[in-house]
Design an enzyme around this catalytic site. Structure first.
Site, PDB file in Angstrom:
ATOM      1  N   ASN A   1       0.871  -1.178   0.000  1.00 55.72           N
ATOM      2  CA  ASN A   1       0.000   0.000   0.000  1.00 55.72           C
ATOM      3  C   ASN A   1       0.911   1.231   0.000  1.00 55.72           C
ATOM      4  OD1 ASN A   1      -1.772   2.063   0.508  1.00 55.72           O
ATOM      5  ND2 ASN A   1      -2.312   1.393   2.587  1.00 55.72           N
ATOM      6  N   TRP A   2       1.072   1.811  -1.169  1.00 54.47           N
ATOM      7  CA  TRP A   2       2.020   2.916  -1.295  1.00 54.47           C
ATOM      8  C   TRP A   2       1.478   4.225  -0.712  1.00 54.47           C
ATOM      9  CZ3 TRP A   2       4.375   2.343  -6.943  1.00 54.47           C
ATOM     10  CH2 TRP A   2       4.997   1.087  -7.044  1.00 54.47           C
ATOM     11  N   LYS A   3       0.202   4.255  -0.403  1.00 53.03           N
ATOM     12  CA  LYS A   3      -0.443   5.471   0.133  1.00 53.03           C
ATOM     13  C   LYS A   3      -0.171   6.647  -0.796  1.00 53.03           C
ATOM     14  CE  LYS A   3      -0.235   3.401   4.652  1.00 53.03           C
ATOM     15  NZ  LYS A   3      -0.214   3.558   6.087  1.00 53.03           N
TER      16      LYS A   3
ATOM     17  N   HIS B   1      -9.671   1.329   4.581  1.00 50.56           N
ATOM     18  CA  HIS B   1      -8.409   1.552   5.297  1.00 50.56           C
ATOM     19  C   HIS B   1      -8.649   2.533   6.447  1.00 50.56           C
ATOM     20  CE1 HIS B   1      -4.340   2.831   6.216  1.00 50.56           C
ATOM     21  NE2 HIS B   1      -3.942   1.716   5.657  1.00 50.56           N
TER      22      HIS B   1
ATOM     23  N   GLU C   1      -7.034   4.959   7.468  1.00 51.13           N
ATOM     24  CA  GLU C   1      -6.820   6.377   7.124  1.00 51.13           C
ATOM     25  C   GLU C   1      -8.046   6.939   6.412  1.00 51.13           C
ATOM     26  OE1 GLU C   1      -3.008   5.786   5.233  1.00 51.13           O
ATOM     27  OE2 GLU C   1      -2.213   5.247   7.192  1.00 51.13           O
TER      28      GLU C   1
ATOM     29  N   GLU D   1      -5.588  -4.556  10.548  1.00 44.88           N
ATOM     30  CA  GLU D   1      -4.595  -3.507  10.740  1.00 44.88           C
ATOM     31  C   GLU D   1      -4.905  -2.738  12.022  1.00 44.88           C
ATOM     32  OE1 GLU D   1      -2.588  -2.498   6.760  1.00 44.88           O
ATOM     33  OE2 GLU D   1      -4.307  -1.177   6.980  1.00 44.88           O
TER      34      GLU D   1
ATOM     35  N   GLY E   1       2.234   2.605  10.596  1.00 42.55           N
ATOM     36  CA  GLY E   1       3.192   3.691  10.397  1.00 42.55           C
ATOM     37  C   GLY E   1       3.869   4.162  11.671  1.00 42.55           C
TER      38      GLY E   1
ATOM     39  N   SER F   1       3.244  -1.756  10.393  1.00 40.93           N
ATOM     40  CA  SER F   1       4.691  -1.811  10.645  1.00 40.93           C
ATOM     41  C   SER F   1       5.295  -3.186  10.394  1.00 40.93           C
ATOM     42  CB  SER F   1       5.014  -1.321  12.064  1.00 40.93           C
ATOM     43  OG  SER F   1       4.572   0.011  12.229  1.00 40.93           O
TER      44      SER F   1
ATOM     45  N   GLY G   1       2.786  -0.998   4.265  1.00 42.24           N
ATOM     46  CA  GLY G   1       2.871   0.424   3.925  1.00 42.24           C
ATOM     47  C   GLY G   1       4.317   0.824   3.710  1.00 42.24           C
ATOM     48  N   GLY G   2       4.929   1.388   4.753  1.00 42.97           N
ATOM     49  CA  GLY G   2       6.282   1.933   4.658  1.00 42.97           C
ATOM     50  C   GLY G   2       7.293   1.019   3.970  1.00 42.97           C
TER      51      GLY G   2
HETATM   52  P1  PGA Z   1       2.642   0.476   7.593  1.00 45.31           P
HETATM   53  O1  PGA Z   1       1.193   0.671   6.896  1.00 45.31           O
HETATM   54  O2  PGA Z   1       3.204  -0.818   7.065  1.00 45.31           O
HETATM   55  O3  PGA Z   1       3.445   1.676   7.129  1.00 45.31           O
HETATM   56  O4  PGA Z   1       2.417   0.457   9.047  1.00 45.31           O
HETATM   57  C1  PGA Z   1       0.325  -0.412   6.693  1.00 45.31           C
HETATM   58  C2  PGA Z   1      -0.967   0.096   6.106  1.00 45.31           C
HETATM   59  O5  PGA Z   1      -1.437   1.154   6.515  1.00 45.31           O
HETATM   60  O6  PGA Z   1      -1.562  -0.557   5.216  1.00 45.31           O
END
Ligand code: PGA
Length: 257
Positions: free
Chosen positions: A13-15, A99, A101, A171, A177, A217, A238-239
């Site tokens: 997930n590149w956001k 998600h 967010e 999640e 993050g 994470s 994500g990251g």
């Molecule tokens: P993260 O994000 O790996 O940076 O914690 C995961 C996500 O939000 O899908």
């Protein structure tokens, strides 16, 4: 059911990261490393603006393309939104829905997420449905109740035959993050609970086929332990999906796992 019957899945997930040319460069690194392996299902979910280019680049590889969101309507006066047919035409096969967010920063509610899930399924897009509790909810002992409510609402009216096209991502919001990863016990407990809920809502046989990803994470140093859990079938990353070496290492961990 034997976990080996569910093919592991690693999705990036590149956001809101990577311009179209940055995205092309990252996929250029991923393709030679993991573009032909078939042991793990892999998807990258770039911003909308990179989907067209990446769809063309990924054709003929084993890396699938996903979007990060979608509106439930097909077309109309919804400024700023993108619909399922628009994504399908760009060779998108997955779409991240619900998600945290989107829920917390953009006010998305369970009923709206349910509309998106139903529309995605009818358009042949596979939803990656995200659920998870905040830290306050965990501290209040409400984790399982929150996950149950989110899951039940998002899957309302989904036919049992469609369940195998849905991927669930657990999640925990406090782990996204933040560098704080859920312990393997915390994650496995919720994953097993999600599978039990799916069995209640549909059937055990249908629940056994659903891949449940962990997200929050996840990185090469903690992936092996998480992926070894009986109900953790992969990761929503994500990251660590923004750097080719880390994402490739996560796919390798899933191959070994
Ligand atoms: P993260 O994000 O790996 O940076 O914690 C995961 C996500 O939000 O899908």
């Amino acid at each position: 059911m034997n976990k080996a019957l569910r093919k592991p899945f690693i999705a990036g997930n590149w956001k809101m990261n990577k311009t179209p040319s940055d995205a092309v460069a990252l996929v250029g690194e991923l393709k030679p490393a993991i573009g032909r392996q078939t042991e793990v299902a892999v998807a990258v979910c770039p911003p909308f603006t990179a989907l067209d280019r990446l769809g063309k680049l990924l054709e003929g590889t084993t890396i699938a393309l996903g979007a990060q969101n979608m509106h439930p309507e097909v077309s109309g006066a919804f400024t700023g939104e993108v619909s399922a047919p628009m994504l399908r035409e760009l060779f998108v096969s997955y779409v991240i829905l619900g998600h945290s967010e989107r829920r917390t920063l953009f006010g998305e509610q369970d009923a709206f997420i349910n509309q998106k899930v139903l529309k995605a399924l009818s358009a042949n897009l596979k939803p990656i449905l995200c659920v998870g509790e905040t830290l306050a909810e965990r501290d209040a002992g409400k984790t399982l109740a929150v996950v149950e409510t989110q899951l039940t609402a998002a899957l309302k009216d989904v036919p049992e035959a469609s369940l195998e096209n849905i991927v669930v991502a657990y999640e925990p919001v406090w782990a996204i993050g933040t560098g704080k990863v859920a312990t393997t016990q915390q994650a496995q407990e919720v994953h097993a609970f999600i599978r039990a809920q799916l069995a209640n809502l549909f059937s055990q046989a249908a629940a056994d086929k659903v891949r449940i990803l962990y997200g929050g994470s996840m990185k090469p140093s903690n992936a092996a332990e998480l992926l070894a859990q009986p109900d953790i079938d992969g990761g929503l990353i994500g990251g660590a999906s923004l750097k080719a070496a880390e994402f490739v290492a996560l796919v390798d961990a899933a191959i070994k796992g």
